[in-house]
Design a protein around this motif. Sequence first.
Motif, PDB file in Angstrom:
ATOM      1  N   PHE A  42      61.912  68.643   7.440  1.00  0.00           N
ATOM      2  CA  PHE A  42      62.286  67.797   8.576  1.00  0.00           C
ATOM      3  C   PHE A  42      62.727  68.655   9.767  1.00  0.00           C
ATOM      4  O   PHE A  42      62.387  68.375  10.919  1.00  0.00           O
ATOM      5  CB  PHE A  42      63.415  66.839   8.180  1.00  0.00           C
ATOM      6  N   GLY A  43      63.484  69.684   9.491  1.00  0.00           N
ATOM      7  CA  GLY A  43      63.956  70.547  10.571  1.00  0.00           C
ATOM      8  C   GLY A  43      62.826  71.197  11.322  1.00  0.00           C
ATOM      9  O   GLY A  43      62.846  71.274  12.561  1.00  0.00           O
ATOM     10  N   GLU A  44      61.833  71.689  10.610  1.00  0.00           N
ATOM     11  CA  GLU A  44      60.700  72.336  11.270  1.00  0.00           C
ATOM     12  C   GLU A  44      59.913  71.353  12.122  1.00  0.00           C
ATOM     13  O   GLU A  44      59.449  71.676  13.222  1.00  0.00           O
ATOM     14  CB  GLU A  44      59.805  72.977  10.210  1.00  0.00           C
ATOM     15  N   ARG A  45      59.741  70.143  11.632  1.00  0.00           N
ATOM     16  CA  ARG A  45      59.016  69.131  12.408  1.00  0.00           C
ATOM     17  C   ARG A  45      59.796  68.733  13.660  1.00  0.00           C
ATOM     18  O   ARG A  45      59.228  68.553  14.746  1.00  0.00           O
ATOM     19  CB  ARG A  45      58.734  67.910  11.530  1.00  0.00           C
ATOM     20  N   LEU A  46      61.131  68.595  13.530  1.00  0.00           N
ATOM     21  CA  LEU A  46      61.956  68.256  14.693  1.00  0.00           C
ATOM     22  C   LEU A  46      61.956  69.396  15.709  1.00  0.00           C
ATOM     23  O   LEU A  46      61.924  69.162  16.927  1.00  0.00           O
ATOM     24  CB  LEU A  46      63.390  67.949  14.244  1.00  0.00           C
ATOM     25  N   LEU A  47      61.981  70.637  15.208  1.00  0.00           N
ATOM     26  CA  LEU A  47      61.927  71.782  16.112  1.00  0.00           C
ATOM     27  C   LEU A  47      60.634  71.776  16.903  1.00  0.00           C
ATOM     28  O   LEU A  47      60.622  72.003  18.127  1.00  0.00           O
ATOM     29  CB  LEU A  47      62.063  73.078  15.309  1.00  0.00           C
ATOM     30  N   ALA A  48      59.520  71.507  16.232  1.00  0.00           N
ATOM     31  CA  ALA A  48      58.226  71.466  16.921  1.00  0.00           C
ATOM     32  C   ALA A  48      58.197  70.359  17.966  1.00  0.00           C
ATOM     33  O   ALA A  48      57.685  70.546  19.079  1.00  0.00           O
ATOM     34  CB  ALA A  48      57.099  71.272  15.894  1.00  0.00           C
ATOM     35  N   LEU A  49      58.741  69.185  17.629  1.00  0.00           N
ATOM     36  CA  LEU A  49      58.786  68.086  18.597  1.00  0.00           C
ATOM     37  C   LEU A  49      59.660  68.433  19.798  1.00  0.00           C
ATOM     38  O   LEU A  49      59.324  68.126  20.947  1.00  0.00           O
ATOM     39  CB  LEU A  49      59.308  66.819  17.917  1.00  0.00           C
ATOM     40  N   ALA A  50      60.815  69.086  19.535  1.00  0.00           N
ATOM     41  CA  ALA A  50      61.708  69.464  20.629  1.00  0.00           C
ATOM     42  C   ALA A  50      61.041  70.471  21.556  1.00  0.00           C
ATOM     43  O   ALA A  50      61.138  70.380  22.784  1.00  0.00           O
ATOM     44  CB  ALA A  50      63.011  70.036  20.067  1.00  0.00           C
ATOM     45  N   ALA A  51      60.333  71.441  20.974  1.00  0.00           N
ATOM     46  CA  ALA A  51      59.627  72.433  21.777  1.00  0.00           C
ATOM     47  C   ALA A  51      58.511  71.784  22.596  1.00  0.00           C
ATOM     48  O   ALA A  51      58.287  72.130  23.762  1.00  0.00           O
ATOM     49  CB  ALA A  51      59.061  73.525  20.871  1.00  0.00           C
ATOM     50  N   GLU A  52      57.807  70.840  21.994  1.00  0.00           N
ATOM     51  CA  GLU A  52      56.743  70.128  22.703  1.00  0.00           C
ATOM     52  C   GLU A  52      57.307  69.334  23.879  1.00  0.00           C
ATOM     53  O   GLU A  52      56.740  69.325  24.979  1.00  0.00           O
ATOM     54  CB  GLU A  52      56.021  69.200  21.729  1.00  0.00           C
ATOM     55  N   ALA A  53      58.437  68.674  23.664  1.00  0.00           N
ATOM     56  CA  ALA A  53      59.074  67.902  24.741  1.00  0.00           C
ATOM     57  C   ALA A  53      59.528  68.811  25.869  1.00  0.00           C
ATOM     58  O   ALA A  53      59.299  68.520  27.055  1.00  0.00           O
ATOM     59  CB  ALA A  53      60.257  67.116  24.176  1.00  0.00           C
ATOM     60  N   GLU A  54      60.133  69.950  25.516  1.00  0.00           N
ATOM     61  CA  GLU A  54      60.623  70.873  26.550  1.00  0.00           C
ATOM     62  C   GLU A  54      59.479  71.400  27.391  1.00  0.00           C
ATOM     63  O   GLU A  54      59.573  71.477  28.623  1.00  0.00           O
ATOM     64  CB  GLU A  54      61.370  72.027  25.869  1.00  0.00           C
ATOM     65  N   ALA A  55      58.368  71.753  26.738  1.00  0.00           N
ATOM     66  CA  ALA A  55      57.212  72.260  27.479  1.00  0.00           C
ATOM     67  C   ALA A  55      56.634  71.202  28.409  1.00  0.00           C
ATOM     68  O   ALA A  55      56.067  71.526  29.457  1.00  0.00           O
ATOM     69  CB  ALA A  55      56.139  72.740  26.488  1.00  0.00           C
ATOM     70  N   ALA A  56      56.800  69.928  28.052  1.00  0.00           N
ATOM     71  CA  ALA A  56      56.299  68.828  28.885  1.00  0.00           C
ATOM     72  C   ALA A  56      57.311  68.398  29.950  1.00  0.00           C
ATOM     73  O   ALA A  56      57.056  67.454  30.691  1.00  0.00           O
ATOM     74  CB  ALA A  56      55.939  67.639  28.000  1.00  0.00           C
ATOM     75  N   GLY A  57      58.442  69.083  29.994  1.00  0.00           N
ATOM     76  CA  GLY A  57      59.456  68.744  30.984  1.00  0.00           C
ATOM     77  C   GLY A  57      60.313  67.560  30.598  1.00  0.00           C
ATOM     78  O   GLY A  57      60.919  66.916  31.458  1.00  0.00           O
ATOM     79  N   VAL A  58      60.382  67.263  29.313  1.00  0.00           N
ATOM     80  CA  VAL A  58      61.166  66.133  28.811  1.00  0.00           C
ATOM     81  C   VAL A  58      62.367  66.663  28.038  1.00  0.00           C
ATOM     82  O   VAL A  58      62.216  67.560  27.196  1.00  0.00           O
ATOM     83  CB  VAL A  58      60.318  65.225  27.898  1.00  0.00           C
ATOM     84  N   ASP A  59      63.556  66.133  28.339  1.00  0.00           N
ATOM     85  CA  ASP A  59      64.742  66.499  27.577  1.00  0.00           C
ATOM     86  C   ASP A  59      64.714  65.723  26.264  1.00  0.00           C
ATOM     87  O   ASP A  59      64.821  64.494  26.276  1.00  0.00           O
ATOM     88  CB  ASP A  59      66.002  66.162  28.366  1.00  0.00           C
ATOM     89  N   PRO A  60      64.562  66.399  25.122  1.00  0.00           N
ATOM     90  CA  PRO A  60      64.433  65.656  23.866  1.00  0.00           C
ATOM     91  C   PRO A  60      65.680  64.864  23.500  1.00  0.00           C
ATOM     92  O   PRO A  60      65.575  63.794  22.893  1.00  0.00           O
ATOM     93  CB  PRO A  60      64.152  66.757  22.832  1.00  0.00           C
TER      94      PRO A  60
END
Length: 353
Positions: A315-333
């Motif tokens: 779960f942690g790895e999946r959440l980390l990937a989602l957070a990184a994806e959001a940051e790259a898109a300019g979205v605060d997760p």
Amino acid sequence: MSDDDFPEFSPEFSPEVSPGSAPAGPPAPASRLVLLTTSHRVAPGMLTWPAWQALRGADRVVTRLPDHPQLPYLKEAGVEVEHGLPPAAELVAACAGGRTVVVLAADDGEPELTRELAALAASGRACGMPELELLPGSYDLPGARLLDLVQVMDRIRAECPWASVCTSADLAKYGVEETYELLEAIEAGDRAGLREELGDVLLQVVFHARIAEDDPQEPFSIDDVAGTLIEKLIRRHPHVFGDERAETPEDVRRLWLRVKAQEKERTSVTDGVPLSQPGLALAAKLAGRARRAGLDVPLPSSGKEGGEEGGETGFGERLLALAAEAEAAGVDPETALRTAAREYRDAIRAAEG
């Protein structure tokens, strides 16, 4: 011009002067009753030039307070001040004949005297009311109420049984709570709440600084905190206080990061990232640091789908990937998840009935 340009002198143009009367002189000076107010947030003696003119030119200067903070400075300037505030009618009478009386007001502005003067003027009993003037002798500068806040905090620290023994460690949890309440007011667009929560966050700063004054080894005060912040803001805004140029917000960000890196002398882009912040914010911050530094660091991946099979790591790895994806898109997760959670809460409430 010739004599013909002027009318012939005749009795029609002569003023009516009775035999034995003296020609009219200059008008008599106006009688004045001046209420001089000062701010306790400005150092005593720092008065405006009109205030000093009124004090030096007054026939009488009176005050209700025998310990008014301005008294030592007025004495040094040669201004004699009478202690004790006469009734309004007596002050009005003292102004007769073109005299000026200055009342050195207390912090409350002498509301009782003001009411008495208003009643006297409205009654018509006072003949020859003087000109009534409210003269500010000193003005509050922006931020002046912060001085009051410091004084209030000093008293609370000295007299409150809880606050007098409180430590910064005791306050730590409240700082986190107040920050989240501020964030909630911002996201809700609650202006009244924003004002209140900003005050609560400010209280944390002032309280921590006041506690720090009592530290026996490394004391510092709220002035030291403010001074350190001022120096930092000036250093990190060379485009405002120096010769650097920044045309866009992104230019400003690059300048800020460059100066910050020089200040901290950091050896890693991850230095200074607080690990105690919420998990999604931490993940986004680390991913953003790596991305801006141009580092190609693969995100950890889990082939498991979570639950008992994936466990905490998956779960942690999946959440980390989602957070990184959001940051790259300019979205605060963090904000995105809170928004989604708030909508989910509303859906739960709707389902309840």
